[in-house]
Scaffold this active site. Structure first.
Site, PDB file in Angstrom:
ATOM      1  N   TYR A 128      -8.377 -49.234-117.417  1.00 48.73           N
ATOM      2  CA  TYR A 128      -7.146 -50.034-117.264  1.00 48.73           C
ATOM      3  C   TYR A 128      -7.239 -51.409-117.908  1.00 48.73           C
ATOM      4  CZ  TYR A 128      -9.960 -51.429-113.186  1.00 48.73           C
ATOM      5  OH  TYR A 128     -10.986 -51.821-112.369  1.00 48.73           O
ATOM      6  N   PHE A 157     -21.512 -57.544-112.765  1.00 48.26           N
ATOM      7  CA  PHE A 157     -20.331 -57.346-111.931  1.00 48.26           C
ATOM      8  C   PHE A 157     -20.774 -56.668-110.628  1.00 48.26           C
ATOM      9  CE2 PHE A 157     -16.287 -55.329-110.783  1.00 48.26           C
ATOM     10  CZ  PHE A 157     -15.418 -56.385-110.992  1.00 48.26           C
TER      11      PHE A 157
END
Ligand SMILES: *Cc1c(COP(=O)(O)O)cnc(C)c1O
Length: 418
Positions: free
Chosen positions: A230, A134
């Site tokens: 999250y 990422f």
């Protein structure tokens, strides 16, 4: 091949079987009516208790208490302790001890902090990172290397790890536990041991595994870890990240980002920095009190989750999904790209399809919320606390329909990727 009705009946039968995690499903609020949510790798579902908890904090803590809010106790209080309390609440699902985990800042920031800690603690000068992780992790590694004078050694894949370690002076190896595209999961225990045998520290990003599968940080011998709050952990949009540090490295060095909240005696207002004992030194400034209040609703649920049961449920759901996709969609050009063995897979099932972005938009138009990643990955994230077999069956049926009638080719699905 089963008919769609048969598939759905099988799903209903499985949903009807009791599961130890069933009670927790009711602790989450449903999403938009008529939608099937397979995107917890973007934003996890909302615990029902979150709005009440936040409203209480706004009312009692902000409107009424104002500055006295810093001294409040109870569900609207503990503002300064919240990073450690949340960390302690997440410890079980992470396979950590209460004092190993802190909740603060973003994953990007915590990754940077721990890269620097790994260099300082090892006394070495090389960061190893995989090329296709990422991007935020690469940016942080580039920045950390540039600022500390360390060298960045990029590897094409995990197969090159031993060569990179043998080349010498490696202080920290940053790895995605689960790849954000393919969902490939690394063998944390084996890889961590190889890294440690060379005197370096492992740093794991668990954004696509924590809250979905059993990550067992202590048992797997991880030195350091970060992960998103999250996504599967359901901390709410933009929730702070968690930071894990094995105690053997806890007091090894002073943090690169220093602040008064990580000082041994914050309210002495000392002119010089002295790190707090233990993991608290990784705090820098004032905690995000409102965000932490939302996260606390989820953290209370995570306390109740047995990670082995979580893993078993995730495995059963995703194994079933893969079988259904093979059966219903493989002849229509869909290929399962994530590994078949559950221990080699993370939170989502990844599919390969040349026009993944268009297919994702067509699925979303049908109420099946999932995501695509360049160039050809389609991601179906399964949340073991909320996803039902019936939802998976309907998602597979929708995909088969859209592929069969070619409706994904509609120009309205060809817009720029988002
Ligand atoms: C989502 C994600 C992040 C997010 O980092 P933020 O700092 O919260 O924006 C980091 N790493 C990986 C692997 C991710 O999937």
């Amino acid at each position: 091949m089963r008919t769609v009705d048969e598939l759905c009946r099988d799903a209903d039968q499985r949903d009807a079987q009791a599961d130890p995690l069933d009670a927790l499903r009711d602790a989450f609020a449903p999403g938009a009516p008529g939608t099937i949510y397979l995107d917890s790798n973007s934003i996890g579902p909302m615990p029902r208790a979150a709005p009440r908890r936040m409203a209480g904090l706004l009312e009692d803590g902000w409107r009424v208490a104002r500055r006295e809010g810093w001294n409040l106790r109870g569900p609207s209080g503990h503002w300064l302790e919240q990073p450690r309390l949340l960390g302690a609440a997440l410890a079980r699902v992470l396979g950590a001890h209460a004092d190993d985990v802190l909740v603060c800042d973003s994953t990007s920031i915590n990754h940077f902090k721990l890269l620097c800690h790994g260099l300082a603690a090892s006394g070495r000068n090389v960061i190893v990172i995989e090329r296709d992780v990422f991007p935020t992790n690469r940016y942080a590694a580039q920045g950390a290397a540039e600022r500390t004078g360390a060298q960045l050694r990029t590897i094409a894949g995990i197969e090159d790890l031993d060569d990179a370690l043998a080349a010498g002076d490696v202080g920290v190896v940053s790895l995605s536990h689960v790849d954000y595209r393919s969902s490939r999961r690394l063998d944390m225990a084996g890889v961590s041991a190889r890294i440690r045998a060379r005197g370096a520290l492992s740093l794991w990003d668990l954004s696509h595994s924590a809250g979905a599968v059993d990550v067992a940080l202590r048992a797997n011998g991880a030195d350091m870890a970060v992960g998103s709050g999250y996504k599967y952990l359901c901390g709410g949009p933009g929730a702070p990240s968690f930071l894990y540090l094995h105690p053997r490295w806890r007091d090894a060095a002073s943090p690169v980002l220093r602040g008064w909240m990580g000082h041994a005696d914050a309210f002495a207002f000392h002119p010089d920095y002295e790190p707090a004992p233990g993991i608290a030194r990784f705090l820098s400034g004032t905690p995000a009190v409102l965000a932490n209040s939302a996260f606390a609703a989820a953290a209370e649920l995570w306390r109740q989750v047995d990670p082995a049961a979580l893993d078993a449920r995730h495995r059963a759901l995703t194994d079933w999904l893969i079988e259904a996709l093979d059966e219903q969609c493989s002849e229509l050009g869909i290929e399962v790209a994530s590994p078949r063995a559950h221990r080699e897979r993370g939170g989502h099932v990844s599919l390969r399809f040349a026009a993944a972005a268009a297919l994702a938009r067509a699925m979303i138009a049908e109420g099946v919320i999932l995501s695509a990643r360049q160039p050809d990955a389609l991601r179906l994230a399964v949340h073991p606390l909320t996803t039902r077999y019936a939802e998976l069956a309907r998602a597979v049926a929708a995909m088969r329909r859209i592929l069969s009638d070619g409706s994904w080719r509609d120009p309205r699905f060809a817009a720029d990727a988002n």
